[in-house]
Design a protein around this motif. Structure first.
Motif, mmCIF file in Angstrom:
data_model
loop_
_atom_site.group_PDB
_atom_site.id
_atom_site.type_symbol
_atom_site.label_atom_id
_atom_site.label_comp_id
_atom_site.label_asym_id
_atom_site.label_seq_id
_atom_site.Cartn_x
_atom_site.Cartn_y
_atom_site.Cartn_z
ATOM 1 N N ALA A 129 0.862 -1.190 0.000
ATOM 2 C CA ALA A 129 0.000 0.000 0.000
ATOM 3 C C ALA A 129 0.891 1.231 0.000
ATOM 4 O O ALA A 129 1.784 1.331 0.838
ATOM 5 C CB ALA A 129 -0.879 0.010 1.251
ATOM 6 N N ASN A 130 0.666 2.154 -0.932
ATOM 7 C CA ASN A 130 1.512 3.352 -1.009
ATOM 8 C C ASN A 130 2.977 2.994 -1.217
ATOM 9 O O ASN A 130 3.866 3.751 -0.841
ATOM 10 C CB ASN A 130 1.427 4.153 0.294
ATOM 11 C CG ASN A 130 0.530 5.363 0.149
ATOM 12 O OD1 ASN A 130 0.244 5.788 -0.965
ATOM 13 N ND2 ASN A 130 0.091 5.901 1.266
ATOM 14 N N ASN A 131 3.235 1.816 -1.757
ATOM 15 C CA ASN A 131 4.598 1.295 -1.911
ATOM 16 C C ASN A 131 5.302 1.048 -0.582
ATOM 17 O O ASN A 131 6.528 0.931 -0.524
ATOM 18 C CB ASN A 131 5.428 2.197 -2.830
ATOM 19 C CG ASN A 131 4.899 2.150 -4.251
ATOM 20 O OD1 ASN A 131 4.819 1.080 -4.852
ATOM 21 N ND2 ASN A 131 4.478 3.289 -4.775
ATOM 22 N N PHE A 132 4.517 0.957 0.476
ATOM 23 C CA PHE A 132 5.007 0.475 1.766
ATOM 24 C C PHE A 132 4.528 -0.965 1.967
ATOM 25 O O PHE A 132 3.556 -1.400 1.337
ATOM 26 C CB PHE A 132 4.452 1.333 2.916
ATOM 27 C CG PHE A 132 5.155 2.657 3.107
ATOM 28 C CD1 PHE A 132 6.506 2.696 3.428
ATOM 29 C CD2 PHE A 132 4.460 3.862 2.989
ATOM 30 C CE1 PHE A 132 7.160 3.915 3.618
ATOM 31 C CE2 PHE A 132 5.107 5.081 3.181
ATOM 32 C CZ PHE A 132 6.463 5.106 3.496
ATOM 33 N N ALA A 133 5.169 -1.691 2.873
ATOM 34 C CA ALA A 133 4.746 -3.053 3.197
ATOM 35 C C ALA A 133 3.624 -3.015 4.220
ATOM 36 O O ALA A 133 3.654 -2.210 5.157
ATOM 37 C CB ALA A 133 5.926 -3.845 3.758
ATOM 38 N N ALA A 164 6.197 2.396 7.156
ATOM 39 C CA ALA A 164 5.628 3.694 7.514
ATOM 40 C C ALA A 164 6.632 4.807 7.223
ATOM 41 O O ALA A 164 7.833 4.571 7.188
ATOM 42 C CB ALA A 164 5.267 3.707 9.000
ATOM 43 N N PRO A 165 6.128 6.029 7.054
ATOM 44 C CA PRO A 165 7.038 7.166 6.869
ATOM 45 C C PRO A 165 7.874 7.381 8.138
ATOM 46 O O PRO A 165 7.512 6.880 9.201
ATOM 47 C CB PRO A 165 6.102 8.352 6.642
ATOM 48 C CG PRO A 165 4.742 7.804 6.430
ATOM 49 C CD PRO A 165 4.712 6.449 7.037
ATOM 50 N N PRO A 166 8.973 8.119 8.042
ATOM 51 C CA PRO A 166 9.819 8.350 9.214
ATOM 52 C C PRO A 166 9.045 8.987 10.362
ATOM 53 O O PRO A 166 8.154 9.796 10.140
ATOM 54 C CB PRO A 166 10.893 9.316 8.705
ATOM 55 C CG PRO A 166 10.902 9.152 7.233
ATOM 56 C CD PRO A 166 9.514 8.760 6.833
ATOM 57 N N ALA A 196 10.025 13.648 5.058
ATOM 58 C CA ALA A 196 9.369 13.032 3.900
ATOM 59 C C ALA A 196 9.881 11.605 3.694
ATOM 60 O O ALA A 196 11.081 11.361 3.780
ATOM 61 C CB ALA A 196 9.643 13.868 2.658
ATOM 62 N N PRO A 197 8.956 10.663 3.429
ATOM 63 C CA PRO A 197 9.401 9.283 3.226
ATOM 64 C C PRO A 197 10.141 9.135 1.892
ATOM 65 O O PRO A 197 9.701 9.656 0.880
ATOM 66 C CB PRO A 197 8.092 8.488 3.202
ATOM 67 C CG PRO A 197 7.027 9.465 2.827
ATOM 68 C CD PRO A 197 7.492 10.809 3.310
ATOM 69 N N LEU A 198 11.265 8.444 1.932
ATOM 70 C CA LEU A 198 12.056 8.217 0.716
ATOM 71 C C LEU A 198 12.038 6.749 0.296
ATOM 72 O O LEU A 198 12.407 6.425 -0.825
ATOM 73 C CB LEU A 198 13.518 8.643 0.966
ATOM 74 C CG LEU A 198 13.744 10.104 1.356
ATOM 75 C CD1 LEU A 198 15.208 10.337 1.729
ATOM 76 C CD2 LEU A 198 13.318 11.021 0.212
ATOM 77 N N THR A 199 11.635 5.865 1.208
ATOM 78 C CA THR A 199 11.814 4.428 0.952
ATOM 79 C C THR A 199 10.622 3.776 0.263
ATOM 80 O O THR A 199 10.649 2.573 0.028
ATOM 81 C CB THR A 199 12.063 3.672 2.272
ATOM 82 O OG1 THR A 199 10.962 3.927 3.156
ATOM 83 C CG2 THR A 199 13.354 4.102 2.936
ATOM 84 N N ASN A 200 9.567 4.541 -0.055
ATOM 85 C CA ASN A 200 8.410 3.920 -0.708
ATOM 86 C C ASN A 200 8.342 4.307 -2.183
ATOM 87 O O ASN A 200 7.336 4.792 -2.670
ATOM 88 C CB ASN A 200 7.107 4.249 0.033
ATOM 89 C CG ASN A 200 6.757 5.733 0.012
ATOM 90 O OD1 ASN A 200 7.631 6.587 0.024
ATOM 91 N ND2 ASN A 200 5.459 6.038 -0.033
ATOM 92 N N THR A 201 9.429 4.087 -2.901
ATOM 93 C CA THR A 201 9.431 4.306 -4.351
ATOM 94 C C THR A 201 8.761 3.118 -5.044
ATOM 95 O O THR A 201 8.601 2.049 -4.449
ATOM 96 C CB THR A 201 10.873 4.447 -4.860
ATOM 97 O OG1 THR A 201 11.612 3.297 -4.440
ATOM 98 C CG2 THR A 201 11.537 5.686 -4.301
ATOM 99 N N THR A 202 8.391 3.286 -6.286
ATOM 100 C CA THR A 202 7.714 2.196 -6.993
ATOM 101 C C THR A 202 8.719 1.095 -7.371
ATOM 102 O O THR A 202 9.916 1.358 -7.520
ATOM 103 C CB THR A 202 7.053 2.686 -8.294
ATOM 104 O OG1 THR A 202 8.085 3.127 -9.180
ATOM 105 C CG2 THR A 202 6.080 3.827 -8.034
ATOM 106 N N THR A 203 8.190 -0.126 -7.528
ATOM 107 C CA THR A 203 9.039 -1.253 -7.925
ATOM 108 C C THR A 203 9.663 -0.995 -9.292
ATOM 109 O O THR A 203 10.779 -1.427 -9.564
ATOM 110 C CB THR A 203 8.192 -2.540 -7.949
ATOM 111 O OG1 THR A 203 7.566 -2.687 -6.668
ATOM 112 C CG2 THR A 203 9.039 -3.760 -8.247
HETATM 113 C C1 LIG Z 1 4.912 7.368 -0.115
HETATM 114 O O1 LIG Z 1 4.077 7.494 1.014
HETATM 115 C C2 LIG Z 1 3.425 8.750 1.138
HETATM 116 C C3 LIG Z 1 2.585 8.712 2.383
HETATM 117 O O2 LIG Z 1 3.399 8.637 3.486
HETATM 118 C C4 LIG Z 1 2.549 9.014 -0.053
HETATM 119 O O3 LIG Z 1 2.010 10.303 0.031
HETATM 120 C C5 LIG Z 1 3.365 8.905 -1.315
HETATM 121 O O4 LIG Z 1 2.524 9.007 -2.450
HETATM 122 C C6 LIG Z 1 4.078 7.554 -1.372
HETATM 123 N N1 LIG Z 1 4.960 7.502 -2.524
HETATM 124 C C7 LIG Z 1 4.798 6.593 -3.510
HETATM 125 C C8 LIG Z 1 5.747 6.688 -4.658
HETATM 126 O O5 LIG Z 1 3.954 5.730 -3.479
#
Ligand SMILES: *[C@@H]1O[C@H](CO)[C@@H](O)[C@H](O)[C@H]1NC(C)=O
Ligand SMILES: *[C@@H]1O[C@H](CO)[C@@H](O)[C@H](O)[C@H]1NC(C)=O
Ligand SMILES: *[C@@H]1O[C@H](CO)[C@@H](O)[C@H](O)[C@H]1NC(C)=O
Ligand SMILES: *[C@@H]1O[C@H](CO)[C@@H](O)[C@H](O)[C@H]1NC(C)=O
Ligand SMILES: *[C@@H]1O[C@H](CO)[C@@H](O)[C@H](O)[C@H]1NC(C)=O
Ligand SMILES: *[C@@H]1O[C@H](CO)[C@@H](O)[C@H](O)[C@H]1NC(C)=O
Ligand SMILES: *[C@@H]1O[C@H](CO)[C@@H](O)[C@H](O)[C@H]1NC(C)=O
Ligand SMILES: *[C@@H]1O[C@H](CO)[C@@H](O)[C@H](O)[C@H]1NC(C)=O
Ligand SMILES: *[C@@H]1O[C@H](CO)[C@@H](O)[C@H](O)[C@H]1NC(C)=O
Ligand SMILES: *[C@@H]1O[C@H](CO)[C@@H](O)[C@H](O)[C@H]1NC(C)=O
Length: 600
Positions: free
Chosen positions: A436-440, A515-517, A522-529
């Motif tokens: 979800a949101n490129n997070f686990a 989760a974001p930091p 700003a979260p950097l670790t949820n980039t797309t695959t």
């Molecule tokens: C990363 O997560 C944030 C929410 O914390 C969201 O707004 C953002 O779109 C997400 N980035 C991607 C590339 O999915």
């Protein structure tokens, strides 16, 4: 266009001196006299057992002492049994690390977590987590996680900073090359045309004797990013780019002859036309009841009871006892198999071609394949032809069409850690899946839990995890490290196992990119695959945020970090060994288990 391509090649070649083109590939010869094509069973190989034994004897005692020193450095008082176990020779726990798929995002997140467990990283040592990487016996990677594992192993176990960025010295390995895209090496059509030519030429030797597909081009492209022999400046040059680096040869590198390196394992799924089962929800492609394949330092095979067979890694490509292949197990072809999800884009052959910079079509145009061969998968002559015909779906197929190990939903490679002979006490599961949101959000654990109900035989039990993502979310299980399988807390070999014969299976330490930091940045670790290009700053930012995820522990009383996290992790690491000794949890460990365990 042609003229400028030629000029380009000449420039590149003259800049490099003699061209070492990559006319390297597998070959066929008479099999060795003692050659055994297939080893049956769910036991581990003698070679693996020997590697682990040597590691236990020569590496683990001092590695665990170093780790203990790091934990004690945090100043938290440890119960006596933690110190005793980590300081002993006989009671040392067996730790496995599994690092998930998810493209570059997962490779980078996994790298950041390994940094946090590395004895060579002084910040990790300060946090009391540094040293567990050196004390781990097994390291499994899948897809993007397989890139990390392969890259680390073939570079002879450098520090993570050096792995990702190079160490600035001129030698074979100079770091990852994410400044350049994977399939499109240049925006200049002439340069791209040269790149395409080179990649296609590099599989010429293989194409003489073996089927080739997009998986081969993918492996060659990935090799430019994760193996020795390429810098951004030489990425388009006509040189070998790590061709000929074989997975079975890694055992000869110093990090392996010294047994310092954890035993590497990669995972792939089979795209079988004979399997018809339920597909785990969330955009997956392969039914959960498909057999799984693993590639380790010595063998490729399947531990599921439906096949329970293994073939020597060194002779992958072989299908009988007279003519043996060597050189088939190119490291990045295998890592590319674990990350070959191009079959998911095989909607039409045009869509597939577009997604692979036309490589799927070009491979077949250059080396015409049987119309029966899948061009979207990574293909292996089937060493298991005729093996377990009653239960193995593809026992009648001459080719095994393998794909990304996460396509069944098990994107964190946990199953290799459940092989009974490995006797894993603790799995550190690193999850950077895009739920979800490129997070686990925990889906990969649920997938493994469901699959274990289909294939329980001969594997250690998997600890209970939630059955829905909602439970993960409601209890914040991906927003901080979580322990699964904490009960039975008072299991011991003196009591339970004697009576019930059911060993508890490993304890799972789950570290998710969830989760974001916490500090609001700003979260950097949820980039797309699918993001294949990263700038150095972005990469370093992701490594730093991943390092934080693995070192801060839970929120405690409104503080961003848990000062006891290092100690708590050590409590988890020793917990199965503690139970074997019949000792009760005590001291800080009691609070740690209350804080980090999910009890269901
Ligand atoms: C990363 O997560 C944030 C929410 O914390 C969201 O707004 C953002 O779109 C997400 N980035 C991607 C590339 O999915
Ligand atoms: C330790 O890890 C952090 C976070 O990734 C990194 O910034 C630092 O450079 C590393 N230190 C060493 C010595 O590798
Ligand atoms: C790759 O390069 C590193 C650093 O130069 C070296 O230590 C290692 O042995 C090389 N690996 C292979 C497979 O040649
Ligand atoms: C690469 O070099 C080899 C041999 O030196 C040559 O046969 C091949 O044509 C070259 N490839 C390209 C794309 O220039
Ligand atoms: C798969 O299942 C569907 C629906 O039950 C059935 O129609 C189909 O024949 C099955 N295919 C195979 C290969 O078993
Ligand atoms: C053994 O395998 C080789 C290579 O695939 C093949 O050429 C040969 O015909 C096979 N021999 C037998 C006896 O099946
Ligand atoms: C893709 O490959 C096919 C087969 O070689 C070729 O006919 C076509 O022109 C290629 N398309 C592009 C855009 O390169
Ligand atoms: C691959 O090439 C062969 C031989 O030219 C051809 O029969 C087959 O249809 C091609 N496959 C695809 C998917 O285009
Ligand atoms: C696409 O997938 C189908 C099976 O679903 C397979 O028969 C076909 O060969 C694949 N196409 C290519 C180009 O690999
Ligand atoms: C989960 O985290 C949020 C803050 O992000 C907090 O408000 C909530 O109480 C936590 N829930 C549990 C069950 O820990």
């Amino acid at each position: 266009m042609l003229a400028s391509a030629t000029t380009f090649v000449l420039l590149v070649l003259s800049g490099l001196g003699p061209a070492s083109c990559a006319l390297i590939g597998p070959s066929l010869q008479r099999c060795p006299a003692d050659f055994q094509l297939v080893r049956r069973g769910q036991t581990i190989s003698a070679s693996e057992a020997h590697y682990i034994e040597q590691k236990r004897e020569k590496v683990l005692p001092s590695a665990f002492k170093t780790y203990l020193h790091s934990v004690k450095g945090t100043g938290v008082q440890l119960p006596k049994y933690v110190e005793q176990i980590l300081g002993s020779e006989a009671q040392l726990p067996t730790v496995g690390i599994s690092t998930s798929g998810g493209g570059y995002r997962a490779a980078i997140f996994g790298a950041g977590v390994l940094n946090a467990l590395d004895a060579r990283n002084s910040s990790a040592v300060k946090k009391g987590t540094g040293g567990l990487l050196q004390a781990a016996t097994h390291l499994a990677g899948l897809s993007g996680g397989a890139w990390l594992v392969t890259s680390l192993a073939q570079a002879n176990f450098p520090t993570i900073q050096h792995l990702v960025f190079g160490d600035g010295k001129a030698h074979d390995f100079s770091g990852w090359n994410p400044s350049v895209d994977l399939w499109t090496a240049s925006a200049d059509p002439a340069e791209q045309a040269v790149f395409v030519q080179e990649v296609l030429q590099e599989i010429a030797v293989k194409a003489k004797h073996f089927p080739v597909s997009v998986g081969d081009a993918w492996g060659r492209s990935l090799a430019r990013h994760f193996t020795n022999g390429t810098t951004p400046a030489t990425l388009l040059a006509n040189t070998s780019h790590g061709a000929g680096i074989l997975f079975s040869d890694l055992v000869n590198l110093p990090a392996f002859t010294s047994h310092e390196h954890p035993f590497p394992i990669m995972v792939a799924d089979i795209a079988s036309k004979h399997i018809n089962g339920t597909i785990f929800p969330g955009g997956n492609a392969i039914p959960l009841n498909s057999p799984m394949f693993e590639f380790n330092l010595f063998e490729m095979g399947c531990y599921d009871d439906v096949l329970a067979a293994h073939t020597p890694m060194k002779h992958l490509g072989t299908t009988n006892h007279s003519v043996c292949a060597t050189g088939f197990d190119e490291a990045m072809f295998i890592s590319g198999t674990s990350s070959n999800l191009w079959n998911e884009l095989n909607i039409t052959s045009d869509i597939l071609a577009a997604a692979t910079a036309n490589f799927s079509a070009l491979v077949n145009a250059t080396y015409p394949q049987s119309p029966l061969l899948r061009l979207d998968t990574s293909n292996y002559p089937n060493p298991f032809l005729g093996v377990a015909p009653a239960t193995f779906s593809d026992a009648g197929e001459t080719i095994l069409s393998l794909v990304d190990g996460g396509e069944d939903g098990q994107v964190t490679p946990l199953q290799p850690m459940l092989v009974e002979g490995r006797a894993i006490d603790v799995i550190v599961a690193i999850d950077a899946v895009n739920d979800a949101n490129n997070f686990a959000a925990g889906a990969s654990l649920i997938a493994t839990q469901e699959r274990m109900q289909l294939f329980p035989r001969g594997l250690a039990p998997f600890p209970a995890v939630p059955t829905s993502l909602d439970v993960f979310a409601a209890a914040n299980l991906t927003a901080r490290p979580t322990f699964f399988g904490c009960t039975p807390s008072e299991y011991s070999s003196h009591t339970a196992s004697v009576h019930s014969k059911t060993p508890p299976g490993p304890l799972l330490v789950y570290i998710a990119n969830g989760a974001p930091p916490r500090d609001g940045s700003a979260p950097l670790t949820n980039t797309t695959t699918g993001q294949f290009v990263y700038a150095p700053d972005e990469l370093q930012g992701m490594l730093t945020q991943s390092f934080d995820v693995a070192t801060q522990g839970a929120f405690v009383d409104g503080a961003l970090e848990d000062p006891e996290w290092g100690a708590c992790l050590a409590c988890a690491v020793v917990d199965r060994a503690r139970a074997r000794e019949g000792v009760k949890r005590s001291g800080v460990c009691v609070g740690c288990f209350a804080r980090y365990c999910w009890e269901g």
